[in-house]
Design a protein around this motif. Sequence first.
Motif, PDB file in Angstrom:
ATOM      1  N   UNK A   1       0.827  -1.207   0.000  1.00  0.00           N
ATOM      2  CA  UNK A   1       0.000   0.000   0.000  1.00  0.00           C
ATOM      3  C   UNK A   1       0.865   1.263   0.000  1.00  0.00           C
ATOM      4  N   UNK A   2       1.995   1.210   0.655  1.00  0.00           N
ATOM      5  CA  UNK A   2       2.928   2.342   0.714  1.00  0.00           C
ATOM      6  C   UNK A   2       3.387   2.729  -0.692  1.00  0.00           C
ATOM      7  N   UNK A   3       3.775   1.743  -1.479  1.00  0.00           N
ATOM      8  CA  UNK A   3       4.225   2.024  -2.845  1.00  0.00           C
ATOM      9  C   UNK A   3       3.053   2.393  -3.756  1.00  0.00           C
ATOM     10  N   UNK A   4       1.927   1.715  -3.591  1.00  0.00           N
ATOM     11  CA  UNK A   4       0.756   2.056  -4.406  1.00  0.00           C
ATOM     12  C   UNK A   4       0.329   3.504  -4.169  1.00  0.00           C
ATOM     13  N   UNK A   5       0.310   3.916  -2.904  1.00  0.00           N
ATOM     14  CA  UNK A   5      -0.107   5.286  -2.596  1.00  0.00           C
ATOM     15  C   UNK A   5       0.895   6.296  -3.143  1.00  0.00           C
ATOM     16  N   UNK A   6       2.151   5.889  -3.267  1.00  0.00           N
ATOM     17  CA  UNK A   6       3.129   6.770  -3.911  1.00  0.00           C
ATOM     18  C   UNK A   6       2.719   7.079  -5.340  1.00  0.00           C
ATOM     19  N   UNK A   7       2.224   6.066  -6.053  1.00  0.00           N
ATOM     20  CA  UNK A   7       1.761   6.299  -7.428  1.00  0.00           C
ATOM     21  C   UNK A   7       0.514   7.177  -7.443  1.00  0.00           C
ATOM     22  N   UNK A   8      -0.377   6.997  -6.458  1.00  0.00           N
ATOM     23  CA  UNK A   8      -1.567   7.846  -6.356  1.00  0.00           C
ATOM     24  C   UNK A   8      -1.161   9.303  -6.172  1.00  0.00           C
TER      25      UNK A   8
ATOM     26  N   UNK B   1      15.140  -5.102  -4.898  1.00  0.00           N
ATOM     27  CA  UNK B   1      13.741  -4.909  -5.299  1.00  0.00           C
ATOM     28  C   UNK B   1      13.154  -3.664  -4.649  1.00  0.00           C
ATOM     29  N   UNK B   2      13.463  -3.445  -3.377  1.00  0.00           N
ATOM     30  CA  UNK B   2      12.998  -2.259  -2.649  1.00  0.00           C
ATOM     31  C   UNK B   2      13.534  -0.991  -3.304  1.00  0.00           C
ATOM     32  N   UNK B   3      14.812  -1.014  -3.673  1.00  0.00           N
ATOM     33  CA  UNK B   3      15.428   0.137  -4.337  1.00  0.00           C
ATOM     34  C   UNK B   3      14.791   0.393  -5.695  1.00  0.00           C
ATOM     35  N   UNK B   4      14.519  -0.657  -6.442  1.00  0.00           N
ATOM     36  CA  UNK B   4      13.899  -0.486  -7.763  1.00  0.00           C
ATOM     37  C   UNK B   4      12.511   0.133  -7.647  1.00  0.00           C
ATOM     38  N   UNK B   5      11.726  -0.288  -6.651  1.00  0.00           N
ATOM     39  CA  UNK B   5      10.393   0.283  -6.456  1.00  0.00           C
ATOM     40  C   UNK B   5      10.490   1.753  -6.085  1.00  0.00           C
ATOM     41  N   UNK B   6      11.291   2.055  -5.059  1.00  0.00           N
ATOM     42  CA  UNK B   6      11.416   3.440  -4.611  1.00  0.00           C
ATOM     43  C   UNK B   6      12.098   4.297  -5.670  1.00  0.00           C
ATOM     44  N   UNK B   7      13.077   3.723  -6.370  1.00  0.00           N
ATOM     45  CA  UNK B   7      13.773   4.471  -7.414  1.00  0.00           C
ATOM     46  C   UNK B   7      12.854   4.841  -8.562  1.00  0.00           C
ATOM     47  N   UNK B   8      11.928   3.940  -8.922  1.00  0.00           N
ATOM     48  CA  UNK B   8      10.979   4.245  -9.993  1.00  0.00           C
ATOM     49  C   UNK B   8      10.060   5.390  -9.584  1.00  0.00           C
ATOM     50  N   UNK B   9       9.612   5.389  -8.333  1.00  0.00           N
ATOM     51  CA  UNK B   9       8.777   6.495  -7.856  1.00  0.00           C
ATOM     52  C   UNK B   9       9.582   7.801  -7.789  1.00  0.00           C
ATOM     53  N   UNK B  10      10.869   7.701  -7.478  1.00  0.00           N
ATOM     54  CA  UNK B  10      11.731   8.888  -7.519  1.00  0.00           C
ATOM     55  C   UNK B  10      11.763   9.470  -8.930  1.00  0.00           C
TER      56      UNK B  10
END
Length: 227
Positions: A62-69, A138-147
Amino acid sequence: MSLTEQREGVEAGRLDMFVDGAFAFTLTLLVIGGDVVPDSAAALLDMLGGIPAFAVCFWMIAFFWHGHVRWRRRCPRADSAGLWLSMLLVFFALIFVYPLHMMFASLFNMFSGGRLPSRFRLAGASEIRTLLVVYGIAFTCMAGTLTLLFGHAAKRARREGFSPLEAQREQLVWIVPAVLGLASALAALLLPLSAPPVLWSLPGFLYVLMFLIGPLTTRFRRRHGLA
């Protein structure tokens, strides 16, 4: 509203529905018990023991999904960069879900002395290292994409004559976990396999530094006079 703006709005809505559906699908992969229906009260209790790990995994997804929101609020219209970066986020989410589940199921099993069930057993330092490195990357790739998504939103705001500061502040929020995930993976790689067990907790404890998001964003707001 022009025809182009209407088309971009429809495309943005369809992309968001796809991203929402993909994140919802990742949650189905975490459901306690998987596709197995318990056949006894003992099996039900054993299955319910997976709730703590599921709760943490649910929160992380949910943390990553809400980042996209939140990104969509800064970049409401569709464009190719936003499309491909959103697709990349979904790609990484479908990979991230497995090390995420393994990580927290194993941790709760270990900390509970085996009372909380886990289908994953980490035998030795080599397997611990593998899980920590894969999870960190994997954590870095998720957060890096949102960056990158918020960086794109800042550039678009500047190009359209708006202030990029809010998008840049959101970008800072995701730089912190991206750096911490990479630091954790590197720490796990650099630790010798003969290191004592207490040192193997170091890569995991690095994620505690995510509390720095609050002070850093507060400092950014004060520096740039944001409300």
